[in-house]
Design a protein around this motif. Structure first.
Motif, PDB file in Angstrom:
ATOM      1  N   ARG A  77      39.486  62.454  28.238  1.00  0.00           N
ATOM      2  CA  ARG A  77      39.453  61.003  28.102  1.00  0.00           C
ATOM      3  C   ARG A  77      39.649  60.665  26.634  1.00  0.00           C
ATOM      4  NH1 ARG A  77      32.989  59.475  29.023  1.00  0.00           N
ATOM      5  NH2 ARG A  77      32.172  60.770  27.340  1.00  0.00           N
ATOM      6  N   HIS A  78      39.563  59.384  26.293  1.00  0.00           N
ATOM      7  CA  HIS A  78      39.791  58.947  24.917  1.00  0.00           C
ATOM      8  C   HIS A  78      38.656  58.032  24.486  1.00  0.00           C
ATOM      9  CE1 HIS A  78      42.157  58.119  21.334  1.00  0.00           C
ATOM     10  NE2 HIS A  78      41.943  56.827  21.499  1.00  0.00           N
ATOM     11  N   TYR A  79      38.193  58.200  23.245  1.00  0.00           N
ATOM     12  CA  TYR A  79      37.177  57.326  22.649  1.00  0.00           C
ATOM     13  C   TYR A  79      37.891  56.260  21.829  1.00  0.00           C
ATOM     14  CZ  TYR A  79      33.086  55.883  19.877  1.00  0.00           C
ATOM     15  OH  TYR A  79      32.080  55.163  19.296  1.00  0.00           O
ATOM     16  N   ILE A  80      37.507  55.008  21.991  1.00  0.00           N
ATOM     17  CA  ILE A  80      38.213  53.907  21.371  1.00  0.00           C
ATOM     18  C   ILE A  80      37.643  53.618  19.976  1.00  0.00           C
ATOM     19  CG2 ILE A  80      39.015  51.536  21.638  1.00  0.00           C
ATOM     20  CD1 ILE A  80      39.896  53.480  23.868  1.00  0.00           C
ATOM     21  N   HIS A  81      38.497  53.767  18.955  1.00  0.00           N
ATOM     22  CA  HIS A  81      38.152  53.406  17.583  1.00  0.00           C
ATOM     23  C   HIS A  81      38.782  52.065  17.235  1.00  0.00           C
ATOM     24  CE1 HIS A  81      36.236  57.189  16.475  1.00  0.00           C
ATOM     25  NE2 HIS A  81      37.242  57.852  17.008  1.00  0.00           N
ATOM     26  N   ALA A  82      38.326  51.482  16.127  1.00  0.00           N
ATOM     27  CA  ALA A  82      38.840  50.176  15.706  1.00  0.00           C
ATOM     28  C   ALA A  82      40.330  50.231  15.395  1.00  0.00           C
ATOM     29  CB  ALA A  82      38.064  49.668  14.496  1.00  0.00           C
ATOM     30  N   GLU A  83      40.828  51.401  14.993  1.00  0.00           N
ATOM     31  CA  GLU A  83      42.252  51.514  14.668  1.00  0.00           C
ATOM     32  C   GLU A  83      43.139  51.736  15.890  1.00  0.00           C
ATOM     33  OE1 GLU A  83      40.377  55.481  13.138  1.00  0.00           O
ATOM     34  OE2 GLU A  83      39.754  53.405  13.460  1.00  0.00           O
ATOM     35  N   ASP A  84      42.538  51.848  17.077  1.00  0.00           N
ATOM     36  CA  ASP A  84      43.325  52.033  18.306  1.00  0.00           C
ATOM     37  C   ASP A  84      43.787  50.677  18.829  1.00  0.00           C
ATOM     38  OD1 ASP A  84      42.959  54.836  18.332  1.00  0.00           O
ATOM     39  OD2 ASP A  84      41.002  54.608  19.258  1.00  0.00           O
ATOM     40  N   LYS A  85      44.688  50.050  18.098  1.00  0.00           N
ATOM     41  CA  LYS A  85      45.079  48.668  18.386  1.00  0.00           C
ATOM     42  C   LYS A  85      45.666  48.514  19.785  1.00  0.00           C
ATOM     43  CE  LYS A  85      43.882  47.465  14.232  1.00  0.00           C
ATOM     44  NZ  LYS A  85      42.607  46.738  14.010  1.00  0.00           N
ATOM     45  N   GLN A  86      46.512  49.434  20.191  1.00  0.00           N
ATOM     46  CA  GLN A  86      47.142  49.302  21.512  1.00  0.00           C
ATOM     47  C   GLN A  86      46.104  49.379  22.629  1.00  0.00           C
ATOM     48  OE1 GLN A  86      50.241  52.315  21.548  1.00  0.00           O
ATOM     49  NE2 GLN A  86      51.777  50.798  20.968  1.00  0.00           N
ATOM     50  N   MET A  87      45.139  50.259  22.488  1.00  0.00           N
ATOM     51  CA  MET A  87      44.106  50.391  23.511  1.00  0.00           C
ATOM     52  C   MET A  87      43.249  49.128  23.569  1.00  0.00           C
ATOM     53  SD  MET A  87      44.716  53.448  24.650  1.00  0.00           S
ATOM     54  CE  MET A  87      43.262  54.008  25.525  1.00  0.00           C
ATOM     55  N   ILE A  88      42.961  48.567  22.402  1.00  0.00           N
ATOM     56  CA  ILE A  88      42.157  47.341  22.358  1.00  0.00           C
ATOM     57  C   ILE A  88      42.927  46.182  22.992  1.00  0.00           C
ATOM     58  CG2 ILE A  88      41.092  45.655  20.804  1.00  0.00           C
ATOM     59  CD1 ILE A  88      40.533  48.027  18.891  1.00  0.00           C
ATOM     60  N   GLU A  89      44.226  46.115  22.684  1.00  0.00           N
ATOM     61  CA  GLU A  89      45.050  45.062  23.290  1.00  0.00           C
ATOM     62  C   GLU A  89      45.125  45.224  24.809  1.00  0.00           C
ATOM     63  OE1 GLU A  89      48.772  45.308  21.299  1.00  0.00           O
ATOM     64  OE2 GLU A  89      48.006  44.477  19.400  1.00  0.00           O
ATOM     65  N   TYR A 148      40.396  47.575  26.233  1.00  0.00           N
ATOM     66  CA  TYR A 148      39.267  48.454  25.936  1.00  0.00           C
ATOM     67  C   TYR A 148      38.487  47.931  24.734  1.00  0.00           C
ATOM     68  CZ  TYR A 148      41.307  51.928  29.083  1.00  0.00           C
ATOM     69  OH  TYR A 148      41.790  52.583  30.179  1.00  0.00           O
ATOM     70  N   ARG A 149      37.189  48.176  24.728  1.00  0.00           N
ATOM     71  CA  ARG A 149      36.332  47.772  23.622  1.00  0.00           C
ATOM     72  C   ARG A 149      36.058  48.956  22.698  1.00  0.00           C
ATOM     73  NH1 ARG A 149      31.411  46.671  24.803  1.00  0.00           N
ATOM     74  NH2 ARG A 149      31.403  47.475  26.923  1.00  0.00           N
ATOM     75  N   VAL A 150      35.980  48.658  21.412  1.00  0.00           N
ATOM     76  CA  VAL A 150      35.672  49.698  20.431  1.00  0.00           C
ATOM     77  C   VAL A 150      34.338  50.346  20.773  1.00  0.00           C
ATOM     78  CG1 VAL A 150      35.153  50.135  18.002  1.00  0.00           C
ATOM     79  CG2 VAL A 150      36.997  48.557  18.613  1.00  0.00           C
ATOM     80  N   GLY A 151      34.295  51.680  20.680  1.00  0.00           N
ATOM     81  CA  GLY A 151      33.050  52.392  20.950  1.00  0.00           C
ATOM     82  C   GLY A 151      32.836  52.746  22.406  1.00  0.00           C
ATOM     83  N   THR A 152      33.873  52.553  23.245  1.00  0.00           N
ATOM     84  CA  THR A 152      33.789  52.933  24.656  1.00  0.00           C
ATOM     85  C   THR A 152      34.803  54.041  24.943  1.00  0.00           C
ATOM     86  OG1 THR A 152      35.422  51.274  25.367  1.00  0.00           O
ATOM     87  CG2 THR A 152      33.102  50.583  25.266  1.00  0.00           C
ATOM     88  N   PHE A 153      34.852  54.462  26.188  1.00  0.00           N
ATOM     89  CA  PHE A 153      35.746  55.534  26.588  1.00  0.00           C
ATOM     90  C   PHE A 153      36.723  55.044  27.657  1.00  0.00           C
ATOM     91  CE2 PHE A 153      31.604  57.416  25.545  1.00  0.00           C
ATOM     92  CZ  PHE A 153      31.956  58.348  24.578  1.00  0.00           C
ATOM     93  N   THR A 154      37.876  55.701  27.715  1.00  0.00           N
ATOM     94  CA  THR A 154      38.749  55.525  28.864  1.00  0.00           C
ATOM     95  C   THR A 154      38.179  56.339  30.025  1.00  0.00           C
ATOM     96  OG1 THR A 154      40.130  57.443  28.290  1.00  0.00           O
ATOM     97  CG2 THR A 154      40.761  55.296  27.349  1.00  0.00           C
ATOM     98  N   GLU A 155      38.760  56.208  31.191  1.00  0.00           N
ATOM     99  CA  GLU A 155      38.354  57.030  32.331  1.00  0.00           C
ATOM    100  C   GLU A 155      38.824  58.476  32.124  1.00  0.00           C
ATOM    101  OE1 GLU A 155      36.447  56.003  34.869  1.00  0.00           O
ATOM    102  OE2 GLU A 155      36.300  54.102  33.779  1.00  0.00           O
ATOM    103  N   TRP A 156      38.112  59.419  32.734  1.00  0.00           N
ATOM    104  CA  TRP A 156      38.564  60.805  32.737  1.00  0.00           C
ATOM    105  C   TRP A 156      39.857  60.892  33.544  1.00  0.00           C
ATOM    106  CZ3 TRP A 156      36.289  64.280  29.636  1.00  0.00           C
ATOM    107  CH2 TRP A 156      34.978  64.051  29.228  1.00  0.00           C
ATOM    108  N   GLN A 157      40.792  61.712  33.059  1.00  0.00           N
ATOM    109  CA  GLN A 157      42.066  61.865  33.748  1.00  0.00           C
ATOM    110  C   GLN A 157      42.597  63.277  33.545  1.00  0.00           C
ATOM    111  OE1 GLN A 157      45.340  59.685  31.701  1.00  0.00           O
ATOM    112  NE2 GLN A 157      43.737  59.084  30.245  1.00  0.00           N
ATOM    113  N   PRO A 158      43.521  63.731  34.405  1.00  0.00           N
ATOM    114  CA  PRO A 158      44.062  65.083  34.241  1.00  0.00           C
ATOM    115  C   PRO A 158      44.931  65.192  32.991  1.00  0.00           C
ATOM    116  CG  PRO A 158      44.482  64.206  36.447  1.00  0.00           C
ATOM    117  CD  PRO A 158      44.012  63.060  35.603  1.00  0.00           C
ATOM    118  N   LEU A 159      44.919  66.354  32.384  1.00  0.00           N
ATOM    119  CA  LEU A 159      45.848  66.616  31.292  1.00  0.00           C
ATOM    120  C   LEU A 159      47.283  66.551  31.812  1.00  0.00           C
ATOM    121  CD1 LEU A 159      44.146  69.687  29.555  1.00  0.00           C
ATOM    122  CD2 LEU A 159      44.340  67.375  28.607  1.00  0.00           C
ATOM    123  N   PRO A 160      48.243  66.251  30.942  1.00  0.00           N
ATOM    124  CA  PRO A 160      49.645  66.252  31.376  1.00  0.00           C
ATOM    125  C   PRO A 160      50.029  67.609  31.969  1.00  0.00           C
ATOM    126  CG  PRO A 160      49.426  65.321  29.173  1.00  0.00           C
ATOM    127  CD  PRO A 160      48.092  65.907  29.519  1.00  0.00           C
TER     128      PRO A 160
END
Length: 290
Positions: A95-107, A110-122
């Motif tokens: 999964r991915h942890y959201i930082h303040a510099e993750d502009k695309q994820m925030i747009e 997603y909120r800063v300081g949260t996680f995306t869902e778990w997902q399979p690796l490519p």
């Protein structure tokens, strides 16, 4: 012994410069047509920023205990399970942890300081690339280092590491200087216990040493530039390194010990390419021709 699916880990403290090394690997992978699965160590934090804040308000005595360096604050079972599964099968979940510099994820909501869902690796990747705090961790309960085929450490001198973290967290993450300093001091025990021992297990260690005054890292100041620093590169197994070639290719490089190469900071990217690219090719060559 190389596995069918190699794992490369870049380990170091928060603000140490591991992201810079990651970008070097990304350029190398693109040039060599290597398809990597990228895993961010922050994704294995146990708590969201909001959950940590609630714990600290309700149990302030736990603040130092739950630094991001600490075993208790991370899902190390899941990280070790990912490394084990990937090494054997080339698969796993992340999964991915959201930082303040993750502009695309925030747009994307997603909120800063949260996680995306778990997902399979490519599917169909050549190797797994991890960048984070615990790639070389060994404790009584966990041995993450044993799963890693190439372990790279990034450990600037302590004061420089703090200067870099303060600068990043203020400019990119919106923290106050006082809050960042408080975090650094609160993590010190965990840094000594969990982070520093990893640098004795790395195959290669990069340590940037400034040539300007950094005696008070808590004073607001510019980060020393590449031209204002040297990089000390230590190899665990110097017998496998072609030092005459590196000295010929990297201007003004020199040996300080039989296992240690020193290069001007402005030539770090070149040094990394010359040192790391052959190691990546070797790992993949062993895999492809087993």
């Amino acid at each position: 012994m190389s596995r069918e699916y190699p794992i490369i880990a870049v380990t170091g403290s928060s603000g140490a410069g591991t992201t810079t090394v990651k970008r070097t690997f990304e350029r190398m992978f693109a040039r060599e047509d290597v398809h990597a699965a990228f895993v961010d160590g922050d994704a294995f934090h146990r708590y969201t920023r909001e959950e940590l804040g609630r714990i600290f308000r309700e149990e302030p005595e736990r603040k130092d205990e739950l630094s991001h360096f600490a075993v208790e604050a991370n899902l190390l079972e899941e990280l070790e399970a990912l490394f084990l599964e990937y090494g054997e099968q080339g698969s796993g979940t992340y999964r991915h942890y959201i930082h303040a510099e993750d502009k695309q994820m925030i747009e994307a909501g997603y909120r800063v300081g949260t996680f995306t869902e778990w997902q399979p690796l490519p599917y169909g990747t050549d190797l797994l690339f991890y960048e984070g705090l615990h790639g070389g961790l060994v404790t009584a309960e966990h041995d993450i280092a044993r799963h890693v085929d190439l372990l790279v450490g990034v450990a600037p001198t302590m004061n420089l590491e703090w200067i870099q973290k303060i600068d990043r967290d203020i400019k990119l993450r919106g923290h106050s200087q006082e809050a960042v300093i408080d975090t650094i001091l609160g993590r010190m025990d965990d840094y000594v216990r969990y982070i520093q021992p990893q640098f004795s297990r790395t195959h290669i260690n990069f340590q940037r040493v400034p040539t300007v005054d950094t005696s008070n890292p808590f004073e607001v100041q510019d980060i020393p530039t590449d031209a204002e620093s040297f990089v000390v590169i230590r190899f665990r197994d110097p017998a496998t390194v072609d030092f005459p070639y590196l000295l010929a290719m990297i201007q003004d490089a020199f040996m300080s010990r039989p296992h240690t190469l020193v290069v001007p900071g402005s030539r770090l990217s070149l040094a990394m390419e010359l040192i790391l690219a052959p190691l990546v090719r070797h790992l993949l060559g062993q895999r492809r021709f087993r």
